[in-house]
Design a protein around this motif. Structure first.
Motif, mmCIF file in Angstrom:
data_model
loop_
_atom_site.group_PDB
_atom_site.id
_atom_site.type_symbol
_atom_site.label_atom_id
_atom_site.label_comp_id
_atom_site.label_asym_id
_atom_site.label_seq_id
_atom_site.Cartn_x
_atom_site.Cartn_y
_atom_site.Cartn_z
ATOM 1 N N LEU A 30 29.620 -26.024 10.335
ATOM 2 C CA LEU A 30 29.031 -26.184 9.009
ATOM 3 C C LEU A 30 27.515 -26.055 9.137
ATOM 4 C CD1 LEU A 30 29.895 -28.453 6.168
ATOM 5 C CD2 LEU A 30 27.591 -28.622 7.048
ATOM 6 N N PHE A 31 26.945 -25.122 8.382
ATOM 7 C CA PHE A 31 25.499 -24.922 8.335
ATOM 8 C C PHE A 31 25.003 -25.667 7.102
ATOM 9 C CE2 PHE A 31 27.334 -21.577 10.746
ATOM 10 C CZ PHE A 31 26.410 -21.247 11.719
ATOM 11 N N ASN A 32 24.337 -26.774 7.326
ATOM 12 C CA ASN A 32 23.890 -27.634 6.236
ATOM 13 C C ASN A 32 22.403 -27.383 5.980
ATOM 14 O OD1 ASN A 32 24.085 -29.620 4.274
ATOM 15 N ND2 ASN A 32 23.482 -31.222 5.704
ATOM 16 N N TYR A 33 22.066 -26.936 4.779
ATOM 17 C CA TYR A 33 20.678 -26.628 4.437
ATOM 18 C C TYR A 33 20.002 -27.743 3.657
ATOM 19 C CZ TYR A 33 21.544 -22.022 6.235
ATOM 20 O OH TYR A 33 21.850 -20.977 7.070
ATOM 21 N N GLY A 34 20.763 -28.563 2.977
ATOM 22 C CA GLY A 34 20.184 -29.677 2.242
ATOM 23 C C GLY A 34 19.521 -29.301 0.930
ATOM 24 N N SER A 35 19.386 -28.023 0.670
ATOM 25 C CA SER A 35 18.820 -27.558 -0.599
ATOM 26 C C SER A 35 19.449 -26.206 -0.937
ATOM 27 C CB SER A 35 17.292 -27.438 -0.519
ATOM 28 O OG SER A 35 16.929 -26.462 0.436
ATOM 29 N N LEU A 36 19.368 -25.858 -2.199
ATOM 30 C CA LEU A 36 19.987 -24.634 -2.694
ATOM 31 C C LEU A 36 19.360 -23.399 -2.043
ATOM 32 C CD1 LEU A 36 22.185 -23.867 -4.723
ATOM 33 C CD2 LEU A 36 20.384 -23.597 -6.433
ATOM 34 N N GLN A 37 20.212 -22.531 -1.516
ATOM 35 C CA GLN A 37 19.783 -21.279 -0.888
ATOM 36 C C GLN A 37 20.123 -20.116 -1.812
ATOM 37 O OE1 GLN A 37 18.195 -21.484 2.335
ATOM 38 N NE2 GLN A 37 18.256 -23.560 1.504
ATOM 39 N N PRO A 38 19.268 -19.104 -1.873
ATOM 40 C CA PRO A 38 19.535 -17.975 -2.778
ATOM 41 C C PRO A 38 20.709 -17.117 -2.309
ATOM 42 C CG PRO A 38 17.506 -17.630 -1.541
ATOM 43 C CD PRO A 38 17.992 -18.996 -1.187
ATOM 44 N N ALA A 39 21.332 -16.451 -3.257
ATOM 45 C CA ALA A 39 22.484 -15.586 -2.988
ATOM 46 C C ALA A 39 22.150 -14.455 -2.025
ATOM 47 C CB ALA A 39 23.012 -15.012 -4.299
ATOM 48 N N GLU A 40 20.887 -14.083 -1.924
ATOM 49 C CA GLU A 40 20.459 -12.989 -1.049
ATOM 50 C C GLU A 40 20.417 -13.406 0.419
ATOM 51 O OE1 GLU A 40 18.351 -14.050 -3.687
ATOM 52 O OE2 GLU A 40 19.470 -12.731 -5.016
ATOM 53 N N ASN A 41 20.380 -14.718 0.691
ATOM 54 C CA ASN A 41 20.361 -15.157 2.085
ATOM 55 C C ASN A 41 21.610 -14.663 2.791
ATOM 56 O OD1 ASN A 41 17.952 -16.449 1.650
ATOM 57 N ND2 ASN A 41 18.639 -18.426 2.418
ATOM 58 N N SER A 42 21.440 -14.290 4.050
ATOM 59 C CA SER A 42 22.563 -13.697 4.759
ATOM 60 C C SER A 42 22.692 -14.249 6.179
ATOM 61 C CB SER A 42 22.410 -12.176 4.796
ATOM 62 O OG SER A 42 21.204 -11.820 5.426
ATOM 63 N N PHE A 43 23.848 -14.027 6.755
ATOM 64 C CA PHE A 43 24.140 -14.360 8.142
ATOM 65 C C PHE A 43 24.333 -13.059 8.893
ATOM 66 C CE2 PHE A 43 24.592 -18.424 6.407
ATOM 67 C CZ PHE A 43 24.855 -19.377 7.383
#
Length: 170
Positions: free
Chosen positions: A78-91
């Protein structure tokens, strides 16, 4: 100096450069094993118990599942960011050896997107494809490729990270 005398030096230089390139590639295959926590995926019909390693720091998220040769059936990260990430973010799958599914989860724990990601065999980072989320997310969960379809988990199903709230249906 003639070409015949230069040949052994050129061969030695080529071998040295090849060794450095191979060493750099091997060092890039970082790996980490993070503490796992119980969780579950919930649909209207079922609860699937899973064990998730939590990647919460930038460095933990950067390494992810790199260098792993296997992943247990109901285990993931689980990659937990703690805040909303944009749809454009990628892996991407650089230095990742196994095919993975990734689910992007919003603040309510709802699965907003699921992608399949294939390992990237290239040593050159720019040759590795990226997999954009396609939806805003707060967490992303990587599981073995085919996990979500095998357990009939789809968009709108949920991730519950509090094991006390996971019914014993799986």
């Amino acid at each position: 100096m003639n070409l015949v005398a230069l040949k052994p030096r050129l061969i030695a230089l080529s071998v040295s450069l090849l060794m450095v390139a191979c060493t750099t590639g091997a060092q890039a295959l970082e790996s980490q094993l993070l503490p796992a926590q119980a969780a579950c995926f919930l649909s209207n019909e079922q609860s699937i118990a899973v064990s998730l390693e939590w990647a919460e720091t930038t460095e933990q998220r950067r390494i992810g599942l790199m260098g792993r040769e296997t992943l247990e059936e109901r285990s993931g990260m689980l990659f937990n960011y703690g805040s909303l990430q944009p749809a454009e973010n990628s892996f991407w799958m650089r230095n990742t050896l196994i095919a993975l599914d990734i689910a992007y989860v919003n603040e309510q724990g709802t699965i907003m997107a699921i992608n399949r990601m294939e390992p990237c065999e290239s040593v050159a980072a720019f040759n590795c494809p990226t997999y954009p989320a396609g939806a805003e997310f707060v967490q992303a969960v990587e599981m073995n490729a085919g996990f979500f379809s095998r357990y009939q988990l789809t968009l709108g199903d949920r991730l519950q990270t509090d094991p006390a709230l996971c019914p014993n249906k799986s």
